[in-house]
Design a protein around this motif. Sequence first.
Motif, PDB file in Angstrom:
ATOM      1  N   ILE A  67      -1.610  -7.815   3.750  1.00 59.04           N
ATOM      2  CA  ILE A  67      -2.154  -6.450   3.673  1.00 59.04           C
ATOM      3  C   ILE A  67      -3.637  -6.438   4.035  1.00 59.04           C
ATOM      4  CG2 ILE A  67      -2.691  -4.565   2.074  1.00 59.04           C
ATOM      5  CD1 ILE A  67      -0.048  -5.183   0.679  1.00 59.04           C
ATOM      6  N   ARG A  68      -4.369  -7.450   3.609  1.00 58.38           N
ATOM      7  CA  ARG A  68      -5.793  -7.540   3.969  1.00 58.38           C
ATOM      8  C   ARG A  68      -5.996  -7.701   5.466  1.00 58.38           C
ATOM      9  NH1 ARG A  68      -7.691 -11.670  -0.831  1.00 58.38           N
ATOM     10  NH2 ARG A  68      -8.144 -10.065  -2.386  1.00 58.38           N
ATOM     11  N   SER A  69      -5.041  -8.288   6.160  1.00 58.34           N
ATOM     12  CA  SER A  69      -5.183  -8.528   7.602  1.00 58.34           C
ATOM     13  C   SER A  69      -4.811  -7.313   8.448  1.00 58.34           C
ATOM     14  CB  SER A  69      -4.328  -9.721   8.021  1.00 58.34           C
ATOM     15  OG  SER A  69      -2.949  -9.391   7.955  1.00 58.34           O
ATOM     16  N   LEU A  70      -4.263  -6.268   7.834  1.00 58.13           N
ATOM     17  CA  LEU A  70      -3.844  -5.084   8.592  1.00 58.13           C
ATOM     18  C   LEU A  70      -5.030  -4.201   8.940  1.00 58.13           C
ATOM     19  CD1 LEU A  70      -0.695  -4.034   6.542  1.00 58.13           C
ATOM     20  CD2 LEU A  70      -0.742  -5.209   8.732  1.00 58.13           C
ATOM     21  N   ASN A  71      -4.913  -3.527  10.075  1.00 59.05           N
ATOM     22  CA  ASN A  71      -5.881  -2.502  10.471  1.00 59.05           C
ATOM     23  C   ASN A  71      -5.233  -1.146  10.220  1.00 59.05           C
ATOM     24  OD1 ASN A  71      -7.831  -4.313  11.397  1.00 59.05           O
ATOM     25  ND2 ASN A  71      -6.739  -4.549  13.326  1.00 59.05           N
ATOM     26  N   PHE A  72      -5.800  -0.392   9.304  1.00 62.82           N
ATOM     27  CA  PHE A  72      -5.243   0.912   8.966  1.00 62.82           C
ATOM     28  C   PHE A  72      -5.927   1.985   9.800  1.00 62.82           C
ATOM     29  CE2 PHE A  72      -4.402  -1.625   5.223  1.00 62.82           C
ATOM     30  CZ  PHE A  72      -3.097  -1.275   4.919  1.00 62.82           C
ATOM     31  N   PRO A  73      -5.164   2.676  10.658  1.00 59.29           N
ATOM     32  CA  PRO A  73      -5.746   3.801  11.397  1.00 59.29           C
ATOM     33  C   PRO A  73      -6.171   4.896  10.421  1.00 59.29           C
ATOM     34  CG  PRO A  73      -3.612   3.176  12.317  1.00 59.29           C
ATOM     35  CD  PRO A  73      -3.771   2.432  11.033  1.00 59.29           C
ATOM     36  N   SER A  74      -7.097   5.736  10.849  1.00 54.38           N
ATOM     37  CA  SER A  74      -7.636   6.777   9.958  1.00 54.38           C
ATOM     38  C   SER A  74      -6.586   7.823   9.592  1.00 54.38           C
ATOM     39  CB  SER A  74      -8.843   7.445  10.598  1.00 54.38           C
ATOM     40  OG  SER A  74      -8.467   8.034  11.828  1.00 54.38           O
ATOM     41  N   ASP A  75      -5.514   7.965  10.385  1.00 55.64           N
ATOM     42  CA  ASP A  75      -4.497   8.966  10.068  1.00 55.64           C
ATOM     43  C   ASP A  75      -3.428   8.441   9.105  1.00 55.64           C
ATOM     44  OD1 ASP A  75      -3.447   7.210  11.939  1.00 55.64           O
ATOM     45  OD2 ASP A  75      -2.206   8.733  12.893  1.00 55.64           O
ATOM     46  N   VAL A  76      -3.480   7.171   8.728  1.00 57.52           N
ATOM     47  CA  VAL A  76      -2.531   6.603   7.763  1.00 57.52           C
ATOM     48  C   VAL A  76      -3.077   6.796   6.357  1.00 57.52           C
ATOM     49  CG1 VAL A  76      -1.489   4.467   6.938  1.00 57.52           C
ATOM     50  CG2 VAL A  76      -1.623   4.906   9.384  1.00 57.52           C
ATOM     51  N   ASP A  77      -2.291   7.503   5.525  1.00 56.94           N
ATOM     52  CA  ASP A  77      -2.744   7.733   4.154  1.00 56.94           C
ATOM     53  C   ASP A  77      -1.783   7.181   3.100  1.00 56.94           C
ATOM     54  OD1 ASP A  77      -0.700   9.516   4.496  1.00 56.94           O
ATOM     55  OD2 ASP A  77      -1.793  11.256   3.761  1.00 56.94           O
ATOM     56  N   THR A  78      -0.683   6.560   3.530  1.00 57.62           N
ATOM     57  CA  THR A  78       0.304   6.019   2.607  1.00 57.62           C
ATOM     58  C   THR A  78       0.773   4.657   3.102  1.00 57.62           C
ATOM     59  OG1 THR A  78       1.088   8.249   2.111  1.00 57.62           O
ATOM     60  CG2 THR A  78       2.534   6.444   1.501  1.00 57.62           C
ATOM     61  N   LEU A  79       0.905   3.719   2.183  1.00 55.12           N
ATOM     62  CA  LEU A  79       1.467   2.405   2.483  1.00 55.12           C
ATOM     63  C   LEU A  79       2.743   2.250   1.674  1.00 55.12           C
ATOM     64  CD1 LEU A  79       1.278  -0.383   3.824  1.00 55.12           C
ATOM     65  CD2 LEU A  79      -0.043  -1.135   1.839  1.00 55.12           C
ATOM     66  N   SER A  80       3.871   2.079   2.360  1.00 55.79           N
ATOM     67  CA  SER A  80       5.165   1.885   1.702  1.00 55.79           C
ATOM     68  C   SER A  80       5.598   0.443   1.899  1.00 55.79           C
ATOM     69  CB  SER A  80       6.220   2.811   2.302  1.00 55.79           C
ATOM     70  OG  SER A  80       5.837   4.154   2.162  1.00 55.79           O
ATOM     71  N   LEU A  81       6.052  -0.192   0.824  1.00 51.59           N
ATOM     72  CA  LEU A  81       6.498  -1.579   0.867  1.00 51.59           C
ATOM     73  C   LEU A  81       7.974  -1.649   0.502  1.00 51.59           C
ATOM     74  CD1 LEU A  81       3.483  -3.167  -0.993  1.00 51.59           C
ATOM     75  CD2 LEU A  81       3.876  -3.148   1.454  1.00 51.59           C
ATOM     76  N   PHE A  82       8.737  -2.452   1.253  1.00 53.51           N
ATOM     77  CA  PHE A  82      10.163  -2.612   1.021  1.00 53.51           C
ATOM     78  C   PHE A  82      10.488  -4.088   0.880  1.00 53.51           C
ATOM     79  CE2 PHE A  82       9.601   1.246   3.466  1.00 53.51           C
ATOM     80  CZ  PHE A  82      10.350   2.159   2.747  1.00 53.51           C
ATOM     81  N   CYS A  83      11.358  -4.406  -0.094  1.00 53.31           N
ATOM     82  CA  CYS A  83      11.784  -5.791  -0.285  1.00 53.31           C
ATOM     83  C   CYS A  83      13.165  -5.797  -0.918  1.00 53.31           C
ATOM     84  CB  CYS A  83      10.791  -6.551  -1.150  1.00 53.31           C
ATOM     85  SG  CYS A  83      10.697  -5.938  -2.841  1.00 53.31           S
ATOM     86  N   ASP A  84      13.753  -6.993  -1.015  1.00 51.89           N
ATOM     87  CA  ASP A  84      15.034  -7.093  -1.704  1.00 51.89           C
ATOM     88  C   ASP A  84      14.814  -7.026  -3.210  1.00 51.89           C
ATOM     89  OD1 ASP A  84      13.976  -9.567  -2.267  1.00 51.89           O
ATOM     90  OD2 ASP A  84      15.574 -10.714  -1.338  1.00 51.89           O
ATOM     91  N   GLY A  85      15.869  -7.087  -3.983  1.00 55.25           N
ATOM     92  CA  GLY A  85      15.773  -6.877  -5.418  1.00 55.25           C
ATOM     93  C   GLY A  85      15.571  -8.129  -6.239  1.00 55.25           C
ATOM     94  N   ALA A  87      14.089 -10.100  -8.763  1.00 54.91           N
ATOM     95  CA  ALA A  87      13.145  -9.790  -9.844  1.00 54.91           C
ATOM     96  C   ALA A  87      12.146 -10.914 -10.090  1.00 54.91           C
ATOM     97  CB  ALA A  87      13.918  -9.487 -11.121  1.00 54.91           C
ATOM     98  N   GLY A  88      12.519 -12.152  -9.872  1.00 58.93           N
ATOM     99  CA  GLY A  88      11.618 -13.273 -10.119  1.00 58.93           C
ATOM    100  C   GLY A  88      10.496 -13.379  -9.113  1.00 58.93           C
ATOM    101  N   GLN A  89      10.687 -12.829  -7.912  1.00 60.39           N
ATOM    102  CA  GLN A  89       9.687 -12.972  -6.862  1.00 60.39           C
ATOM    103  C   GLN A  89       9.040 -11.656  -6.471  1.00 60.39           C
ATOM    104  OE1 GLN A  89      12.211 -14.595  -3.897  1.00 60.39           O
ATOM    105  NE2 GLN A  89      12.084 -16.668  -4.666  1.00 60.39           N
ATOM    106  N   ASN A  90       9.803 -10.599  -6.354  1.00 58.99           N
ATOM    107  CA  ASN A  90       9.287  -9.372  -5.750  1.00 58.99           C
ATOM    108  C   ASN A  90       9.100  -8.223  -6.727  1.00 58.99           C
ATOM    109  OD1 ASN A  90       9.521 -10.755  -3.351  1.00 58.99           O
ATOM    110  ND2 ASN A  90      11.500  -9.887  -2.870  1.00 58.99           N
ATOM    111  N   ARG A  91      10.044  -8.008  -7.591  1.00 62.25           N
ATOM    112  CA  ARG A  91      10.022  -6.824  -8.454  1.00 62.25           C
ATOM    113  C   ARG A  91       9.572  -7.200  -9.856  1.00 62.25           C
ATOM    114  NH1 ARG A  91      15.658  -4.311  -8.288  1.00 62.25           N
ATOM    115  NH2 ARG A  91      14.701  -3.267 -10.047  1.00 62.25           N
ATOM    116  N   ASN A  92       8.289  -7.406 -10.038  1.00 62.22           N
ATOM    117  CA  ASN A  92       7.780  -7.731 -11.371  1.00 62.22           C
ATOM    118  C   ASN A  92       6.331  -7.284 -11.498  1.00 62.22           C
ATOM    119  OD1 ASN A  92       6.093  -9.801 -10.310  1.00 62.22           O
ATOM    120  ND2 ASN A  92       7.853 -11.153 -10.246  1.00 62.22           N
ATOM    121  N   ALA A  93       5.763  -7.478 -12.684  1.00 58.18           N
ATOM    122  CA  ALA A  93       4.416  -6.992 -12.975  1.00 58.18           C
ATOM    123  C   ALA A  93       3.347  -7.710 -12.158  1.00 58.18           C
ATOM    124  CB  ALA A  93       4.125  -7.145 -14.467  1.00 58.18           C
ATOM    125  N   HIS A  94       3.552  -8.966 -11.806  1.00 61.99           N
ATOM    126  CA  HIS A  94       2.538  -9.697 -11.029  1.00 61.99           C
ATOM    127  C   HIS A  94       2.327  -9.076  -9.647  1.00 61.99           C
ATOM    128  CE1 HIS A  94       2.246 -12.836 -14.010  1.00 61.99           C
ATOM    129  NE2 HIS A  94       3.566 -12.970 -13.998  1.00 61.99           N
TER     130      HIS A  94
END
Length: 111
Positions: A67-85, A87-94
């Motif tokens: 995410i730090r390496s991305l260049n966000f154009p000025s017209d982008v106001d939302t970042l959506s992230l998609f991953c599998d379910g 829980a140990g790796q992707n869907r948790n508080a960390h």
Amino acid sequence: MSISFDLQQVHPLPKTPIQDAFYSRQIAFYSFCCMGLSSKEPTFYTWTENQAGRKSTEIGSTLLHHIRSLNFPSDVDTLSLFCDGCAGQNRNAHILHTLCLWLQAESPPQI
């Protein structure tokens, strides 16, 4: 902007059919992929189990780096992230805390 990310199947190295070496000499190879849904160029992060594991700390670090390496154009106001379910790796508080840190401290003002 939308991004999909996934830790892909773990590959044992070296690949050998010899049963004695199968359990005693293999090391796990991890491959994490991030890809923008409007892009055709994926970004891969790879490491072996002697360098790091495959828990949420490693996934959060690689996701934050991407995410730090991305260049966000000025017209982008939302970042959506998609991953599998996973829980140990992707869907948790960390992962959520890592993304909140980026959103609060480092994100472009329009996001």
